[in-house]
Design a protein around this motif. Structure first.
Motif, PDB file in Angstrom:
ATOM      1  N   THR A 172      -1.340   3.101  -3.839  1.00 48.52           N
ATOM      2  CA  THR A 172      -0.698   1.890  -4.240  1.00 48.52           C
ATOM      3  C   THR A 172      -0.643   0.787  -3.481  1.00 48.52           C
ATOM      4  OG1 THR A 172       0.440   3.131  -5.712  1.00 48.52           O
ATOM      5  CG2 THR A 172       1.085   0.905  -5.450  1.00 48.52           C
ATOM      6  N   SER A 173      -1.365  -0.315  -3.497  1.00 46.29           N
ATOM      7  CA  SER A 173      -1.155  -1.638  -2.625  1.00 46.29           C
ATOM      8  C   SER A 173      -0.162  -2.374  -3.393  1.00 46.29           C
ATOM      9  CB  SER A 173      -2.444  -2.662  -3.042  1.00 46.29           C
ATOM     10  OG  SER A 173      -2.402  -3.505  -1.954  1.00 46.29           O
ATOM     11  N   GLU A 174       1.077  -2.600  -2.376  1.00 43.20           N
ATOM     12  CA  GLU A 174       2.125  -3.373  -2.518  1.00 43.20           C
ATOM     13  C   GLU A 174       2.124  -4.801  -2.343  1.00 43.20           C
ATOM     14  OE1 GLU A 174       5.045   0.219  -1.600  1.00 43.20           O
ATOM     15  OE2 GLU A 174       4.071  -0.414  -0.150  1.00 43.20           O
ATOM     16  N   GLY A 175       1.212  -5.621  -2.090  1.00 41.98           N
ATOM     17  CA  GLY A 175       0.858  -6.815  -1.789  1.00 41.98           C
ATOM     18  C   GLY A 175      -0.495  -7.165  -1.478  1.00 41.98           C
ATOM     19  N   VAL A 205       1.722 -12.098   0.406  1.00 42.01           N
ATOM     20  CA  VAL A 205       1.934 -12.334  -0.750  1.00 42.01           C
ATOM     21  C   VAL A 205       2.924 -11.234  -1.243  1.00 42.01           C
ATOM     22  CG1 VAL A 205       1.815 -12.716  -3.260  1.00 42.01           C
ATOM     23  CG2 VAL A 205      -0.138 -13.386  -1.735  1.00 42.01           C
ATOM     24  N   ASN A 206       4.241 -11.249  -0.998  1.00 42.69           N
ATOM     25  CA  ASN A 206       5.029 -10.575  -0.977  1.00 42.69           C
ATOM     26  C   ASN A 206       5.464  -9.930  -2.334  1.00 42.69           C
ATOM     27  OD1 ASN A 206       7.180  -8.739   0.308  1.00 42.69           O
ATOM     28  ND2 ASN A 206       8.829  -9.977  -0.187  1.00 42.69           N
ATOM     29  N   ASN A 207       5.691 -10.815  -3.420  1.00 47.06           N
ATOM     30  CA  ASN A 207       6.219 -10.566  -4.623  1.00 47.06           C
ATOM     31  C   ASN A 207       5.009 -10.147  -5.822  1.00 47.06           C
ATOM     32  OD1 ASN A 207       5.384 -13.209  -4.824  1.00 47.06           O
ATOM     33  ND2 ASN A 207       7.060 -13.804  -6.291  1.00 47.06           N
ATOM     34  N   LEU A 208       3.677  -9.856  -5.057  1.00 48.26           N
ATOM     35  CA  LEU A 208       2.478  -9.433  -6.059  1.00 48.26           C
ATOM     36  C   LEU A 208       2.923  -8.004  -6.604  1.00 48.26           C
ATOM     37  CD1 LEU A 208      -0.222 -10.466  -6.988  1.00 48.26           C
ATOM     38  CD2 LEU A 208      -1.094  -8.991  -5.199  1.00 48.26           C
ATOM     39  N   LYS A 209       2.735  -7.819  -7.971  1.00 52.47           N
ATOM     40  CA  LYS A 209       2.892  -6.825  -8.430  1.00 52.47           C
ATOM     41  C   LYS A 209       2.039  -5.444  -7.792  1.00 52.47           C
ATOM     42  CE  LYS A 209       3.030  -4.505 -13.175  1.00 52.47           C
ATOM     43  NZ  LYS A 209       2.911  -4.767 -14.551  1.00 52.47           N
ATOM     44  N   ASP A 210       2.690  -4.565  -7.836  1.00 49.10           N
ATOM     45  CA  ASP A 210       1.983  -3.199  -7.295  1.00 49.10           C
ATOM     46  C   ASP A 210       0.905  -2.934  -7.818  1.00 49.10           C
ATOM     47  OD1 ASP A 210       4.211  -3.081  -5.257  1.00 49.10           O
ATOM     48  OD2 ASP A 210       4.980  -1.043  -5.923  1.00 49.10           O
ATOM     49  N   ARG A 211      -0.237  -2.660  -7.498  1.00 45.08           N
ATOM     50  CA  ARG A 211      -1.513  -2.309  -7.973  1.00 45.08           C
ATOM     51  C   ARG A 211      -1.957  -0.887  -7.559  1.00 45.08           C
ATOM     52  NH1 ARG A 211      -7.273  -4.710  -6.987  1.00 45.08           N
ATOM     53  NH2 ARG A 211      -8.427  -3.672  -8.712  1.00 45.08           N
ATOM     54  N   LYS A 212      -1.905   0.016  -8.697  1.00 47.27           N
ATOM     55  CA  LYS A 212      -2.454   1.457  -8.348  1.00 47.27           C
ATOM     56  C   LYS A 212      -3.897   1.445  -8.362  1.00 47.27           C
ATOM     57  CE  LYS A 212       1.331   3.956 -10.625  1.00 47.27           C
ATOM     58  NZ  LYS A 212       2.177   4.293  -9.645  1.00 47.27           N
ATOM     59  N   MET A 213      -4.357   2.112  -7.047  1.00 44.84           N
ATOM     60  CA  MET A 213      -5.536   2.133  -6.691  1.00 44.84           C
ATOM     61  C   MET A 213      -6.206   3.768  -6.551  1.00 44.84           C
ATOM     62  SD  MET A 213      -5.794  -0.976  -4.115  1.00 44.84           S
ATOM     63  CE  MET A 213      -7.833  -1.164  -3.921  1.00 44.84           C
ATOM     64  N   ARG A 214      -7.270   3.989  -6.319  1.00 45.09           N
ATOM     65  CA  ARG A 214      -7.772   5.310  -6.333  1.00 45.09           C
ATOM     66  C   ARG A 214      -7.221   5.835  -5.057  1.00 45.09           C
ATOM     67  NH1 ARG A 214     -14.042   5.588  -5.755  1.00 45.09           N
ATOM     68  NH2 ARG A 214     -13.914   7.056  -4.113  1.00 45.09           N
ATOM     69  N   PHE A 215      -6.797   5.114  -3.987  1.00 43.55           N
ATOM     70  CA  PHE A 215      -6.812   5.648  -2.719  1.00 43.55           C
ATOM     71  C   PHE A 215      -5.264   5.615  -2.418  1.00 43.55           C
ATOM     72  CE2 PHE A 215     -10.720   3.525  -2.888  1.00 43.55           C
ATOM     73  CZ  PHE A 215     -11.640   4.571  -2.324  1.00 43.55           C
ATOM     74  N   ASP A 236     -16.054   1.764   0.816  1.00 44.02           N
ATOM     75  CA  ASP A 236     -16.973   0.828   1.667  1.00 44.02           C
ATOM     76  C   ASP A 236     -16.359  -0.278   2.313  1.00 44.02           C
ATOM     77  OD1 ASP A 236     -19.160   2.582   1.113  1.00 44.02           O
ATOM     78  OD2 ASP A 236     -19.919   1.322  -0.552  1.00 44.02           O
ATOM     79  N   LYS A 237     -15.418  -0.899   1.612  1.00 43.75           N
ATOM     80  CA  LYS A 237     -14.712  -2.299   1.922  1.00 43.75           C
ATOM     81  C   LYS A 237     -13.321  -2.112   2.456  1.00 43.75           C
ATOM     82  CE  LYS A 237     -17.766  -4.716  -1.045  1.00 43.75           C
ATOM     83  NZ  LYS A 237     -17.886  -5.899  -2.173  1.00 43.75           N
ATOM     84  N   LEU A 238     -12.580  -1.063   2.090  1.00 41.51           N
ATOM     85  CA  LEU A 238     -11.169  -1.166   2.222  1.00 41.51           C
ATOM     86  C   LEU A 238     -10.525  -0.454   3.526  1.00 41.51           C
ATOM     87  CD1 LEU A 238      -9.919   0.258  -1.281  1.00 41.51           C
ATOM     88  CD2 LEU A 238     -10.065  -2.214  -0.563  1.00 41.51           C
ATOM     89  N   LEU A 239      -9.498  -1.362   4.025  1.00 44.36           N
ATOM     90  CA  LEU A 239      -8.652  -0.829   5.105  1.00 44.36           C
ATOM     91  C   LEU A 239      -7.337  -0.641   4.525  1.00 44.36           C
ATOM     92  CD1 LEU A 239      -9.649  -3.180   8.053  1.00 44.36           C
ATOM     93  CD2 LEU A 239     -10.320  -0.692   7.579  1.00 44.36           C
ATOM     94  N   LYS A 240      -6.643   0.297   5.099  1.00 41.37           N
ATOM     95  CA  LYS A 240      -5.143   0.374   4.606  1.00 41.37           C
ATOM     96  C   LYS A 240      -4.266   0.008   5.668  1.00 41.37           C
ATOM     97  CE  LYS A 240      -1.803   4.255   3.316  1.00 41.37           C
ATOM     98  NZ  LYS A 240      -1.528   5.725   3.384  1.00 41.37           N
ATOM     99  N   LEU A 241      -3.456  -1.218   5.256  1.00 43.34           N
ATOM    100  CA  LEU A 241      -2.672  -1.492   6.393  1.00 43.34           C
ATOM    101  C   LEU A 241      -1.262  -1.138   5.867  1.00 43.34           C
ATOM    102  CD1 LEU A 241      -4.465  -5.233   6.308  1.00 43.34           C
ATOM    103  CD2 LEU A 241      -4.766  -3.120   7.827  1.00 43.34           C
ATOM    104  N   GLU A 242      -0.269  -1.040   7.048  1.00 37.73           N
ATOM    105  CA  GLU A 242       1.124  -0.859   6.753  1.00 37.73           C
ATOM    106  C   GLU A 242       1.670  -2.347   7.335  1.00 37.73           C
ATOM    107  OE1 GLU A 242       4.863   1.467   8.122  1.00 37.73           O
ATOM    108  OE2 GLU A 242       3.274   2.527   7.985  1.00 37.73           O
ATOM    109  N   LEU A 243       2.430  -3.004   6.630  1.00 35.86           N
ATOM    110  CA  LEU A 243       3.033  -4.351   6.950  1.00 35.86           C
ATOM    111  C   LEU A 243       4.488  -4.295   7.251  1.00 35.86           C
ATOM    112  CD1 LEU A 243       1.026  -6.858   4.715  1.00 35.86           C
ATOM    113  CD2 LEU A 243       0.073  -6.086   6.719  1.00 35.86           C
ATOM    114  N   ASP A 244       4.781  -4.933   8.557  1.00 38.47           N
ATOM    115  CA  ASP A 244       6.131  -4.893   8.828  1.00 38.47           C
ATOM    116  C   ASP A 244       6.658  -6.330   8.483  1.00 38.47           C
ATOM    117  OD1 ASP A 244       8.705  -5.183   9.907  1.00 38.47           O
ATOM    118  OD2 ASP A 244       7.961  -4.816  12.123  1.00 38.47           O
TER     119      ASP A 244
END
Length: 110
Positions: A79-82, A67-77, A29-37
Motif C-alpha cells: 500500500t502506498s500511503e502518499g 502529499v501527506n493527505n493522499l488517499k492510500d492506494r493498494k498496489m500489487r507490492f 521495472d520502475k518502482l522504489l519502495k520508500l519509507e518517509l519520516d
C-alpha cells in the motif's frame, strides 16, 4: 489543465519528509519502495516510479516534499500511503523536488 481555486489547492497537505529507507521493488521495472519520516506525524510508506533515475541508497536521508493527505492506494507490492513531488517523465527520468536547507520533517509547505 483546468484551473483550480485556492479552495482546491488548500485541500492538499504538503509536508517535508526525510527518506528513512529506500529499496528496489524487484518485481517492478520502475518502482522504489520508500519509507518517509514526517517527524511528529510519524512515517509513511510510498511507492515511487523513479527506479530509472535513482539508486535506492542515494535517497537515504534525502529531504523531499510529500502529499501527506493522499488517499492510500493498494498496489500489487503493498500500500502506498502518499506521494512525493517530482518532475520529468519516463523518457528523460523523474527528478525529486527538494526543500531548501532549514526545512525539517513534518513542516507544512505553504
Amino acid at each position: 489543465m483546468p484551473e483550480i481555486t485556492i479552495e482546491d489547492f488548500i485541500k492538499l497537505d504538503l509536508r517535508i519528509a526525510r527518506v528513512k529507507k529506500a529499496e528496489s521493488v524487484e518485481e517492478a521495472d520502475k518502482l522504489l519502495k520508500l519509507e518517509l519520516d514526517l517527524g511528529p506525524l510519524g512515517c509513511k510508506t510510498i511507492f515511487a516510479g523513479m527506479k530509472q533515475t535513482y539508486k535506492p541508497e542515494s535517497l537515504i536521508n534525502k529531504m523531499v516534499v510529500c502529499v501527506n493527505n493522499l488517499k492510500d492506494r493498494k498496489m500489487r507490492f503493498g500500500t502506498s500511503e502518499g506521494m512525493i513531488l517530482a518532475a520529468g517523465d519516463d523518457e528523460i527520468g523523474i527528478f525529486i523536488l527538494s526543500p531548501d536547507q532549514g526545512a525539517e520533517p513534518g513542516m507544512q509547505v505553504r
